[in-house]
Write a protein that holds these residues in place. Sequence first.
Motif, short mmCIF file in Angstrom:
data_model
loop_
_atom_site.label_atom_id
_atom_site.label_comp_id
_atom_site.label_asym_id
_atom_site.label_seq_id
_atom_site.Cartn_x
_atom_site.Cartn_y
_atom_site.Cartn_z
N TYR A 185 0.84 -1.21 0.00
CA TYR A 185 0.00 0.00 0.00
C TYR A 185 0.87 1.25 0.00
CZ TYR A 185 -4.24 -2.69 1.26
OH TYR A 185 -5.30 -3.56 1.28
N ALA A 186 1.86 1.27 0.89
CA ALA A 186 2.72 2.45 0.99
C ALA A 186 3.51 2.66 -0.30
CB ALA A 186 3.67 2.31 2.18
N SER A 187 3.98 1.57 -0.90
CA SER A 187 4.76 1.69 -2.14
C SER A 187 3.93 2.26 -3.27
CB SER A 187 5.32 0.32 -2.54
OG SER A 187 6.23 -0.16 -1.57
N VAL A 188 2.67 1.83 -3.37
CA VAL A 188 1.79 2.36 -4.41
C VAL A 188 1.52 3.84 -4.17
CG1 VAL A 188 -0.54 2.26 -5.39
CG2 VAL A 188 0.70 0.13 -4.93
N GLU A 189 1.27 4.22 -2.92
CA GLU A 189 1.02 5.63 -2.61
C GLU A 189 2.24 6.49 -2.94
OE1 GLU A 189 -1.81 6.85 -1.90
OE2 GLU A 189 -2.91 4.99 -1.46
N LEU A 190 3.43 5.97 -2.68
CA LEU A 190 4.64 6.76 -2.90
C LEU A 190 4.96 6.95 -4.38
CD1 LEU A 190 6.87 5.40 -0.01
CD2 LEU A 190 5.93 7.70 -0.23
N LEU A 191 4.32 6.19 -5.25
CA LEU A 191 4.48 6.45 -6.68
C LEU A 191 3.98 7.85 -7.03
CD1 LEU A 191 3.28 3.01 -8.14
CD2 LEU A 191 5.64 3.85 -7.93
N SER A 192 2.99 8.33 -6.27
CA SER A 192 2.46 9.69 -6.47
C SER A 192 3.15 10.72 -5.59
CB SER A 192 0.95 9.71 -6.18
OG SER A 192 0.26 8.78 -6.98
N HIS A 193 4.02 10.26 -4.68
CA HIS A 193 4.73 11.16 -3.75
C HIS A 193 6.21 10.78 -3.70
CE1 HIS A 193 0.86 12.67 -2.17
NE2 HIS A 193 0.47 11.41 -2.23
N ALA A 245 -0.39 0.25 6.48
CA ALA A 245 0.89 -0.09 5.85
C ALA A 245 1.88 1.01 6.18
CB ALA A 245 0.73 -0.24 4.34
N LYS A 246 3.17 0.68 6.06
CA LYS A 246 4.20 1.68 6.34
C LYS A 246 5.39 1.39 5.43
CE LYS A 246 5.21 -1.97 9.08
NZ LYS A 246 4.38 -3.17 9.11
N ASN A 247 6.19 2.43 5.18
CA ASN A 247 7.38 2.24 4.34
C ASN A 247 8.59 1.88 5.20
OD1 ASN A 247 7.97 4.70 5.50
ND2 ASN A 247 8.43 5.75 3.57
N GLU A 248 9.71 1.63 4.57
CA GLU A 248 10.91 1.18 5.29
C GLU A 248 11.39 2.19 6.33
OE1 GLU A 248 12.45 -1.77 5.37
OE2 GLU A 248 10.85 -2.53 4.09
N PRO A 305 7.10 10.99 15.70
CA PRO A 305 6.29 12.22 15.65
C PRO A 305 6.19 12.83 14.26
CG PRO A 305 7.79 12.24 17.54
CD PRO A 305 8.19 11.07 16.69
N ASP A 306 7.20 12.60 13.41
CA ASP A 306 7.20 13.21 12.07
C ASP A 306 6.60 12.28 11.01
OD1 ASP A 306 8.46 15.51 13.02
OD2 ASP A 306 10.46 14.60 12.81
N LEU A 307 5.91 11.24 11.46
CA LEU A 307 5.30 10.28 10.53
C LEU A 307 4.28 10.98 9.63
CD1 LEU A 307 5.10 7.19 9.83
CD2 LEU A 307 3.17 7.11 11.43
N VAL A 308 4.44 10.82 8.31
CA VAL A 308 3.51 11.39 7.34
C VAL A 308 2.40 10.37 7.09
CG1 VAL A 308 3.20 12.23 4.98
CG2 VAL A 308 5.29 12.79 6.26
N LEU A 309 1.14 10.79 7.24
CA LEU A 309 -0.01 9.90 7.09
C LEU A 309 -0.68 10.14 5.75
CD1 LEU A 309 -1.52 10.28 10.68
CD2 LEU A 309 0.05 8.51 9.85
N LEU A 310 -0.92 9.07 5.01
CA LEU A 310 -1.61 9.16 3.73
C LEU A 310 -2.87 8.32 3.76
CD1 LEU A 310 1.46 8.70 1.31
CD2 LEU A 310 0.36 10.85 1.99
N PRO A 311 -3.94 8.77 3.12
CA PRO A 311 -5.17 7.98 3.08
C PRO A 311 -5.03 6.84 2.07
CG PRO A 311 -5.45 9.97 1.79
CD PRO A 311 -4.09 10.08 2.43
N PRO A 312 -5.78 5.74 2.27
CA PRO A 312 -5.69 4.61 1.34
C PRO A 312 -6.50 4.86 0.06
CG PRO A 312 -7.26 4.12 3.07
CD PRO A 312 -6.67 5.46 3.42
#
Length: 403
Positions: free
Chosen positions: A14-22, A45-48, A69-76
């Motif tokens: 999930y995170a990998s697909v989202e990061l294609l746009s970010h 899901a979370k990235n490495e 604390p600096d975790l960036v949250l993205l919607p699914p």
Amino acid sequence: MERIILHCDLNSFYASVELLSHPDLRQTPVAVCGDPTSRHGIILAKNEPAKRFGVQTAETIWQAKKKCPDLVLLPPHHHLYREYSRKVNDIYGQYTDLVEPFGIDESWLDVTGTLHLFGGDARALADTLRRRMRQELGLTLSVGVSFNKVFAKLGSDYKKPDATTVISPENWREIVWPLPVGDLLYVGGAARKLLGQYGVDTIGQLAACKPDMLEQLMGKMGLQLHSYANGLDADPVRSRFEKEPVKSVGNGTTFPQNLTTRDQVRQGIAMLADSVASRLRHLGLYAGGLQVTVRDPQFRDRSRQTRLSAPTHLIREVTETAMDLTEQIWKPPSPIRALTVTAIHLMEAEDTYEQVDLFGGSAATRQRSEKLEAAMDRIRGKYGSSAIAYGAAAPEKEEDPLP
């Protein structure tokens, strides 16, 4: 003939697909999470980089933010995940017609009969798949290569991200047996805890157990796990176009507000039972047993299950049994965050048989219920699922919580 099975697991899918746009966030701790306003505020899901802070799937957002604390949250975006899953499996299908998805981000491939067409080297083929995922889809893949499905999955989990691990007939004891028993397929938290009480902490220790002891502890599942630990898995890889037998039919929901009264809980169960029973009838199946899972606000789950003396796909019978099971593990006013009702031990109509009615009703009463619920299915099919509701699921006057 020795089989050649690959298990391909997309890393942080999930995170990998989202990061294609970010792409600017690739080196930033990122997590995909549900909507906190609808009480689904957990990490999906979370990235490495987030993993390095200890962020875990299924923990709450506030727990993850406490660690990072600096975790960036993205919607699914579930439609994107389905689209990329289809693209990935289409690539797998270029190498074999035996591709069996295991969830949205994992698949087994049986390349026994086709490997010679692609050079004859299983490790090289796995590396080719990993390269294609990176170049064509921008995703990374971990691949396990082995002679059965269970060890192939262990291989894909063995080294991440973006790695190939070969577990062969020559090296499998050296690699597999030192691993924690919880790494073995189908050894969940409850089974791991139970085995740990008997000093079974590794797969090798499980393999060395006496089968009759495991059968006494865990039933048929104990014998199956013993076979897996000893490399004796003959389960075939099915084509993704082959219809998979339905093993259970369930539905669960997280409620907008905690349930604290019997009426509230009964309404929730009736709603879930309606969905489960309708799906059973649609599939032409009957439940031979039921399971209920109750989740409290601290995300602790408790479950109960039972065999039915007469198979059913009727809402009333599913509701009554599910309510009985719930009351074995819950007492008001203890709050309930979520409920799940699951039909298990499924069978087709020709496998069912008449017994004394579990609920004390007559054959005529069950016949009337069958006709009523079949009529409901027809109305819903024509006018939509919300066109008609079973009486037990209709809202009732709410009672005050018990003191």
